[in-house]
Design an enzyme around this catalytic site. Structure first.
Site, mmCIF file in Angstrom:
data_model
loop_
_atom_site.group_PDB
_atom_site.id
_atom_site.type_symbol
_atom_site.label_atom_id
_atom_site.label_comp_id
_atom_site.label_asym_id
_atom_site.label_seq_id
_atom_site.Cartn_x
_atom_site.Cartn_y
_atom_site.Cartn_z
ATOM 1 N N LYS A 41 0.867 -1.328 0.257
ATOM 2 C CA LYS A 41 -0.069 -0.076 0.124
ATOM 3 C C LYS A 41 0.944 1.205 0.005
ATOM 4 O O LYS A 41 0.656 2.341 -0.804
ATOM 5 C CB LYS A 41 -0.891 -0.053 1.411
ATOM 6 N N ASN A 42 1.727 1.155 0.779
ATOM 7 C CA ASN A 42 2.694 2.600 0.937
ATOM 8 C C ASN A 42 3.606 2.861 -0.069
ATOM 9 O O ASN A 42 4.253 3.872 -0.213
ATOM 10 C CB ASN A 42 3.432 2.403 2.208
ATOM 11 N N ARG A 87 -8.954 -0.304 4.469
ATOM 12 C CA ARG A 87 -8.046 0.669 4.024
ATOM 13 C C ARG A 87 -6.681 0.136 3.715
ATOM 14 O O ARG A 87 -6.117 0.419 2.581
ATOM 15 C CB ARG A 87 -7.882 1.652 4.932
ATOM 16 N N ARG A 105 0.958 14.420 13.384
ATOM 17 C CA ARG A 105 1.273 14.384 12.048
ATOM 18 C C ARG A 105 1.345 15.515 11.196
ATOM 19 O O ARG A 105 0.602 15.857 10.368
ATOM 20 C CB ARG A 105 0.354 13.439 11.307
ATOM 21 N N PRO A 106 2.111 16.577 11.494
ATOM 22 C CA PRO A 106 2.299 17.759 10.851
ATOM 23 C C PRO A 106 2.863 17.667 9.325
ATOM 24 O O PRO A 106 3.281 16.653 8.903
ATOM 25 C CB PRO A 106 3.150 18.764 11.617
ATOM 26 N N VAL A 107 2.653 18.705 8.455
ATOM 27 C CA VAL A 107 3.143 18.722 7.106
ATOM 28 C C VAL A 107 4.329 19.694 6.824
ATOM 29 O O VAL A 107 4.525 19.886 5.881
ATOM 30 C CB VAL A 107 2.229 18.840 6.040
ATOM 31 N N ASP A 113 4.636 0.780 11.991
ATOM 32 C CA ASP A 113 3.471 -0.129 11.395
ATOM 33 C C ASP A 113 3.276 -1.416 11.835
ATOM 34 O O ASP A 113 2.167 -1.979 11.330
ATOM 35 C CB ASP A 113 3.466 0.269 9.654
ATOM 36 N N CYS A 121 -6.090 13.551 12.811
ATOM 37 C CA CYS A 121 -5.501 12.259 12.477
ATOM 38 C C CYS A 121 -5.575 11.466 13.905
ATOM 39 O O CYS A 121 -5.082 12.127 14.879
ATOM 40 C CB CYS A 121 -4.461 12.272 11.757
#
Ligand code: UD1
Length: 430
Positions: free
Chosen positions: A23-24, A409, A132-134, A317, A127
């Site tokens: 997926k990633n 998901r 979880r900043p950008v 993960d 989230c």
């Protein structure tokens, strides 16, 4: 949408589990299609809710996505083939309604600014796992010469004269930041050097695909990536690498339930740290050319001490899945989560099944118990939900996992793959 999964614990697993495409890697590879007017063909694409959602998001920008039907002799175990053509980008805005549903869609900022000279992308917003900043993703495109403004919850990036190569030094290892920098720099004018780059295998997979499209990237998989910008990128065909997180998850499932499983297409070098931990617990791990054999026949599980960190260390993960496994170890285990704050939502639910876990900041202490007992549980993120499935495989009686949406998901047909190996697991349509 409101499906549930019912599991009756206590059955060992025996058989083969085919590992899907990662997926990633799939998500950034699909996003990379925005960089070229020509068609990008992706093979071994997993059938996941996140992939369908990203198809919708890319469609909004004008990407034409077609999914090939099955060829003769193919089963659901073969991944799908996606053809993505971004001949004409019709919209450079990624709206809140879509970005808030999947954080990785923020990464479209890189190809949009690189190819179109402008992008308007919603900040992802809240989230379930930490803040979880950008900021580091924005820093990367800014370093490449984009002007950035924040307007009404949107990041507005402009580079009317195109991007130019630069040195990008990440103060913290970030997978999304590295993908973003690599994609944007591929079409920048001049050379870019990324320092303290993420070394995850999915970064290497994306770099290989970009190079097939005509990019000039070297050093992916090390801490320093060098990109010589090119004027345009072309089409390519690329097969997504196997999912190391899915591989590790099923390895832990058989460690929990007992029995013997062959993880077909699993590649040991993609998850060596996790396989080493499983070895320490007393599970037998045997790599072969076609996959990985994992077995636990009767032996007790030994406790372990593990700290999550960027690749090649133990992945965040797989943290929830390992914690589920350690609830049944003989003795006390410790897990330190250093990648994401608050990535412990599974703890309360594991406790509902009878686990003994003590949390203190980023540290969890897990005291192994003799037995877990089935219950109703739910989880609010995808790795957490699959950890509940693992725990349920060893719990007495019936466990119902609610909100299966999160599982869908990121994991392809979990109930199918486990049922074929003898688990008592079924989906209850909602
Ligand atoms: C990706 C993976 C996710 C995995 C994570 C870490 C995908 C689609 N998702 O997420 O499954 O758990 O890597 O291996 O590939 N950070 C900042 N500022 C930023 C960006 C990140 O402070 O601008 C921080 C994050 O809050 C976190 C750390 O950096 O603490 C690592 O995050 P990052 O590697 O960026 O995770 P993602 O790329 O979002």
């Amino acid at each position: 949408m409101m499906d549930r999964i019912r599991i009756v614990g206590g059955r060992p697993l025996k058989g083969t589990i085919p590992i899907s495409g990662a997926k990633n890697a799939t998500l950034p590879l699909m996003i990379a299609s925005l960089l070229s007017e020509e068609t990008l063909t992706l093979d071994n694409v997993p059938r996941l809710a996140d992939v369908s959602l990203l198809q919708r998001i890319l469609g909004n920008h004008g990407v034409d996505v077609t999914v090939s039907g099955k060829r003769a002799g193919e089963t659901a175990d073969h991944g799908q083939t996606l053809r993505l053509s971004a001949e004409r980008i019709v919209d450079t805005t990624a709206p809140y309604e879509l970005v808030s549903k999947m954080r990785a869609s923020f990464w479209v900022i890189a190809p949009l600014i690189a190819r179109m000279g402008e992008a308007r992308v919603s900040m992802p917003g809240g989230c379930a796992i930490g803040t979880r900043p950008v900021d580091l993703l924005i820093m990367a495109v800014e370093r490449l010469g984009a002007r950035i403004e924040i307007d009404g919850g949107y990041v507005v990036a402009k580079a009317p004269k195109g991007l130019r190569g630069a040195e990008i030094v990440f103060p913290k290892v970030t997978v999304g930041g590295t993908h973003t920098a690599m994609m944007a720099a591929s079409l920048a004018n001049g050379t870019t050097v990324i320092e303290n780059a993420a070394r995850e295998p999915e970064i290497v997979d994306v770099a290989e695909c970009l190079n097939k499209m005509g990019a000039r990237i070297s050093g992916a998989g090390t801490q320093q990536i060098v990109i010589e910008g090119v004027a345009r990128l072309g089409g390519a065909r690329h097969a997504v690498l196997p999912d190391r997180i899915e591989t590790g998850t099923y390895a832990m499932a058989v460690a929990m339930a007992g029995g013997e499983i062959f993880l077909q297409n699993g590649r040991p070098h993609l998850l060596q740290a996790a396989l080493d931990v499983l070895n320490q617990t007393g599970v037998t791990v045997s790599p072969t050319k076609e996959g990985i054999r994992v077995a636990r026949n009767g032996a007790e599980l030994a406790p372990v001490e593990v700290t999550t960190a960027p690749f090649p260390a133990f992945p965040t993960d797989l943290q929830a899945q390992l914690m589920a496994l350690m609830t049944r170890a003989r003795g006390t285990s410790r897990i330190v989560e250093t990648v994401f704050e608050n990535r412990f939502m599974h703890v309360q639910e594991l406790v509902r099944l009878g686990a003994r876990i003590h949390l203190e900041g980023e540290r969890a202490t897990i005291e192994g118990v003799e037995r877990l007992k089935g219950a109703q549980v739910m989880a609010t993120d995808l790795r957490a939900s699959v950890s509940l499935v693992i725990a349920a495989l060893a719990a007495e009686g019936e466990t119902i996992v609610n909100r299966v949406y999160h599982l869908d998901r990121g994991f392809e047909r979990v109930e199918d793959k486990l049922a074929r190996c003898g688990a008592a697991i079924e989906r209850l349509p909602g």
